[in-house]
Write a protein that holds these residues in place. Structure first.
Motif, PDB file in Angstrom:
ATOM      1  N   PRO A  29       1.103  -1.231   0.075  1.00 10.67           N
ATOM      2  CA  PRO A  29       0.101   0.142   0.335  1.00 10.67           C
ATOM      3  C   PRO A  29       0.680   1.122   0.012  1.00 10.67           C
ATOM      4  N   VAL A  30       2.141   1.165   0.118  1.00  8.15           N
ATOM      5  CA  VAL A  30       2.985   2.287   0.071  1.00  8.15           C
ATOM      6  C   VAL A  30       4.405   1.824  -0.516  1.00  8.15           C
ATOM      7  N   SER A  31       4.961   2.971  -0.756  1.00  8.38           N
ATOM      8  CA  SER A  31       6.278   2.632  -1.467  1.00  8.38           C
ATOM      9  C   SER A  31       7.451   2.772  -0.230  1.00  8.38           C
ATOM     10  N   TRP A  32       8.457   2.127  -0.576  1.00  4.10           N
ATOM     11  CA  TRP A  32       9.527   2.233   0.316  1.00  4.10           C
ATOM     12  C   TRP A  32      10.046   3.747   0.784  1.00  4.10           C
ATOM     13  N   GLN A  33      10.271   4.551  -0.476  1.00  4.23           N
ATOM     14  CA  GLN A  33      10.558   5.979  -0.228  1.00  4.23           C
ATOM     15  C   GLN A  33       9.392   6.676   0.526  1.00  4.23           C
ATOM     16  N   THR A  34       7.949   6.517   0.337  1.00  2.42           N
ATOM     17  CA  THR A  34       7.339   7.065   1.222  1.00  2.42           C
ATOM     18  C   THR A  34       7.316   6.663   2.620  1.00  2.42           C
ATOM     19  N   LEU A  35       7.442   5.486   2.937  1.00  2.00           N
ATOM     20  CA  LEU A  35       7.552   5.086   4.173  1.00  2.00           C
ATOM     21  C   LEU A  35       8.823   5.672   4.860  1.00  2.00           C
ATOM     22  N   ARG A  36       9.843   5.885   4.214  1.00  2.25           N
ATOM     23  CA  ARG A  36      11.399   6.331   4.806  1.00  2.25           C
ATOM     24  C   ARG A  36      10.937   7.922   4.921  1.00  2.25           C
ATOM     25  N   ASP A  37      10.229   8.352   3.976  1.00  4.01           N
ATOM     26  CA  ASP A  37      10.230   9.974   4.299  1.00  4.01           C
ATOM     27  C   ASP A  37       9.280  10.205   5.658  1.00  4.01           C
ATOM     28  N   CYS A  70       6.436  -5.610   3.109  1.00  5.05           N
ATOM     29  CA  CYS A  70       6.371  -5.124   1.677  1.00  5.05           C
ATOM     30  C   CYS A  70       7.384  -3.938   1.804  1.00  5.05           C
ATOM     31  N   ALA A  71       7.656  -3.319   2.722  1.00  5.98           N
ATOM     32  CA  ALA A  71       8.410  -2.306   2.941  1.00  5.98           C
ATOM     33  C   ALA A  71       9.110  -2.227   4.548  1.00  5.98           C
ATOM     34  N   VAL A  72      10.537  -1.836   4.534  1.00  9.68           N
ATOM     35  CA  VAL A  72      11.124  -1.753   5.617  1.00  9.68           C
ATOM     36  C   VAL A  72      11.930  -0.566   5.751  1.00  9.68           C
ATOM     37  N   ALA A  73      11.785   0.203   6.651  1.00 14.36           N
ATOM     38  CA  ALA A  73      12.803   1.379   6.488  1.00 14.36           C
ATOM     39  C   ALA A  73      13.115   2.013   7.814  1.00 14.36           C
ATOM     40  N   PHE A  74      13.864   2.855   8.067  1.00 24.45           N
ATOM     41  CA  PHE A  74      14.351   3.443   9.373  1.00 24.45           C
ATOM     42  C   PHE A  74      14.413   4.821   9.333  1.00 24.45           C
TER      43      PHE A  74
END
Length: 221
Positions: A29-37, A70-74
């Motif tokens: 439902p989200v992109s990696w970049q969107t989660l990161r931001d 589906c997305a992992v970020a910090f």
């Protein structure tokens, strides 16, 4: 006392869930970049804090509606800027919140946050014992290479690592039609801070169901 029956589900909105071979493990439902931001924006917002918080950087994990990561970020500059254990805790929170949430149009319990589960899993609570099941797959959750942890190509992506966490930081991701599209897990600080941070990130993702995510969703302990 709230009594809830927890059952495995095989369909969403009347449509059977796809198998991994059909690509559902990679839909998100989200992109990696969107989660990161969204993580970085929440960390920079001084209002996103609770008493007793350590002020740590955070891990964020999103699972899709089938429970696949589906997305992992910090929020920090490198994986080592956050508690490393919090990566897999965040994944379990996302899995828990997604798995115990319903579309708003279905009524009933709707969406349960992992913060709300704290009281429910205590002896005598309506979900006592549920936290003893759904063990996380440690092999998948800690799979390397560690150099890719938190990257768009994080080794957890596409896997259902499962897990059950019953303190703050896990929320359902809900679109403006009230449909659950996945789960968000935040970890890296106290339970109260994780919960408030998760609500700020969910708002940043635009997946709070159109409801303001201020404060925490339950009595914070």
């Amino acid at each position: 006392m709230l009594c809830i029956s927890v059952v495995a589900f095989g369909a969403v909105n009347g449509v059977a869930l796809a198998s991994d071979s059909e690509g559902d493990g990679r839909s998100c439902p989200v992109s990696w970049q969107t989660l990161r931001d969204a993580l970085r924006a929440a960390k920079a917002d001084r209002s996103v804090t609770t008493p007793g918080a350590f002020g740590n950087n955070m891990w964020g994990v999103v699972v899709n509606r089938t429970g696949a990561v589906c997305a992992v970020a910090f929020s920090g500059s490198a994986a080592s800027d956050q508690w490393l254990l919090s990566r897999q805790i965040a994944a379990a929170k996302a899995f828990t919140a997604n798995g115990l949430s319903l579309d708003s149009i279905l009524g009933g319990s709707k969406q349960l946050s992992t913060q709300q589960l704290y009281d429910l899993v205590q002896p005598g609570g309506g979900l006592y014992g549920v936290h003893f099941g759904n063990i996380q797959d440690a092999a998948d959750a800690t799979k390397g290479p560690a150099s890719k942890w938190g990257a768009a190509s994080d080794p957890m992506v596409g896997l259902r690592v499962a897990g059950m966490i019953t303190f703050g930081g896990g929320l359902a991701l809900v679109n403006n039609r009230g449909v659950v599209v996945g789960g968000l897990g935040i970890s890296g600080d106290t339970a109260c801070q994780d919960d408030k941070f998760a609500r700020a990130v969910r708002t940043g993702l635009g997946l709070n169901g159109g409801v303001a995510d201020a404060g925490t969703g339950a009595t914070c302990r």
